[in-house]
Design an enzyme around this catalytic site. Structure first.
Site, PDB file in Angstrom:
ATOM      1  CG  LEU A 129       0.463   4.446  -1.072  1.00  0.00           C
ATOM      2  CD1 LEU A 129      -0.706   4.422  -0.089  1.00  0.00           C
ATOM      3  CD2 LEU A 129       1.745   4.855  -0.370  1.00  0.00           C
ATOM      4  CG  ASP A 130       5.088  -1.040  -2.561  1.00  0.00           C
ATOM      5  OD1 ASP A 130       5.285  -0.557  -3.680  1.00  0.00           O
ATOM      6  OD2 ASP A 130       5.983  -1.194  -1.705  1.00  0.00           O
ATOM      7  CB  ALA A 131      -0.651  -4.257  -3.850  1.00  0.00           C
ATOM      8  CB  THR A 133       1.776   0.315   1.380  1.00  0.00           C
ATOM      9  OG1 THR A 133       3.003  -0.405   1.326  1.00  0.00           O
ATOM     10  CG2 THR A 133       1.934   1.515   2.285  1.00  0.00           C
TER      11      THR A 133
END
Length: 280
Positions: A129-131, A133
């Site tokens: 997951l993106d930071a 998110t």
């Protein structure tokens, strides 16, 4: 860790291990540091098994790598067994170490947890997951389980809040996504081909925003952020493709995972709601 297989054909062990999609490096590791047993007798990987045999594959203890340092940190465990760990990742936390987050990532915290609990495992994220998110993120506890999960057809759904009201309350978004020229981080939409697909449904509306449930059919970097931004409805708090929110949070959350457990064959369904979600 020991996996057991009931054999239904005449086959060499080394061929069987390839048949069940064990990575070549894992097979080499088993030969050098693990053990192979057929009907309780130690054998080599050239042993020819027959129908009715019981093969036991003893995986060697995992050497925890030095590339991820152990840092104690809090995180919420949603599901755990001998093979899989699922965590509810908080927002604004990097998944893996970077130059900016060398000792402050979820991977650092998990490594500390493994060591404190005496779990012999390395860090194997099934997806990231993106930071910014938040939400459900899955790890495999060894490389073999990771390989199986990569082919498990995991269903992933996200809850997100977008600016404005969608003209089409449900639908499918299909676009091409490529790296933006001159940027290390950003992606952009291209009309030259299609390599990404999202299915979405509006679950509720407020005065200026909409609550969306989105199912990922592909897993391109920034896919949901780009898809909704391209429709003129950026995700609330998306500073990369929209604008900053009052709470400083990206309103994008991995809320649902469904998969068949690669070892037990049980159907696993995990659900979770984001901290920013309100029905008001």
């Amino acid at each position: 860790m020991i996996f057991r297989y009931n054999i239904t054909e005449t086959i060499k062990i080394k061929d069987f291990l390839k048949q069940i999609k064990l990575p070549s490096n894992v097979i080499t590791d088993i030969k050098e540091r693990g053990q192979l047993l057929v009907n309780d007798q130690t054998v080599s990987n050239c042993y020819i098994m027959k129908e009715g045999d019981l093969l036991e594959v003893v995986f060697p203890a995992t050497h925890q790598g030095d590339n991820i340092i152990s840092v104690k940190g809090d995180f919420e465990i949603v599901y755990e067994d001998s093979y899989i760990l699922v965590i509810n990742k908080e927002c604004n936390l990097a998944t893996i170490p970077t130059r900016r987050h060398y000792s402050n990532s979820l991977a650092n915290f998990v490594m500390s947890y493994y060591k404190r609990m005496g779990i012999e495992a390395n860090i194997h994220f099934v997806s990231r997951l993106d930071a910014p998110t938040s939400g459900l993120i899955m790890l495999a506890k060894n490389s073999y389980v990771l390989t199986l999960l990569k082919d498990a057809g995991i269903i992933k759904k996200y809850m997100l809040e977008v600016i404005g009201h969608m003209e089409e309350k449900s639908g499918v978004i299909e676009t091409g996504i490529i790296k933006e020229e001159g940027s290390i981080i950003k992606r952009c939409i291209t009309n030259e081909f299609v390599n990404s697909k999202t299915i979405y449904e509006t679950k509720g509306e407020k005065e200026n925003t909409s609550l969306i449930l989105a199912t990922l059919c592909t897993g391109k970097t920034h896919q949901l952020r780009l898809h909704f931004s391209s429709l003129g409805h950026p995700i609330v708090g998306d500073e990369l493709y929209g604008s900053k929110s009052q709470d400083g949070i990206l309103h994008l959350h991995s809320c649902y995972l469904e998969f068949i457990h690669p070892i037990t064959k049980e159907k696993i369904i995990l659900k979770n709601e984001p901290a920013w979600y309100t029905q008001d």
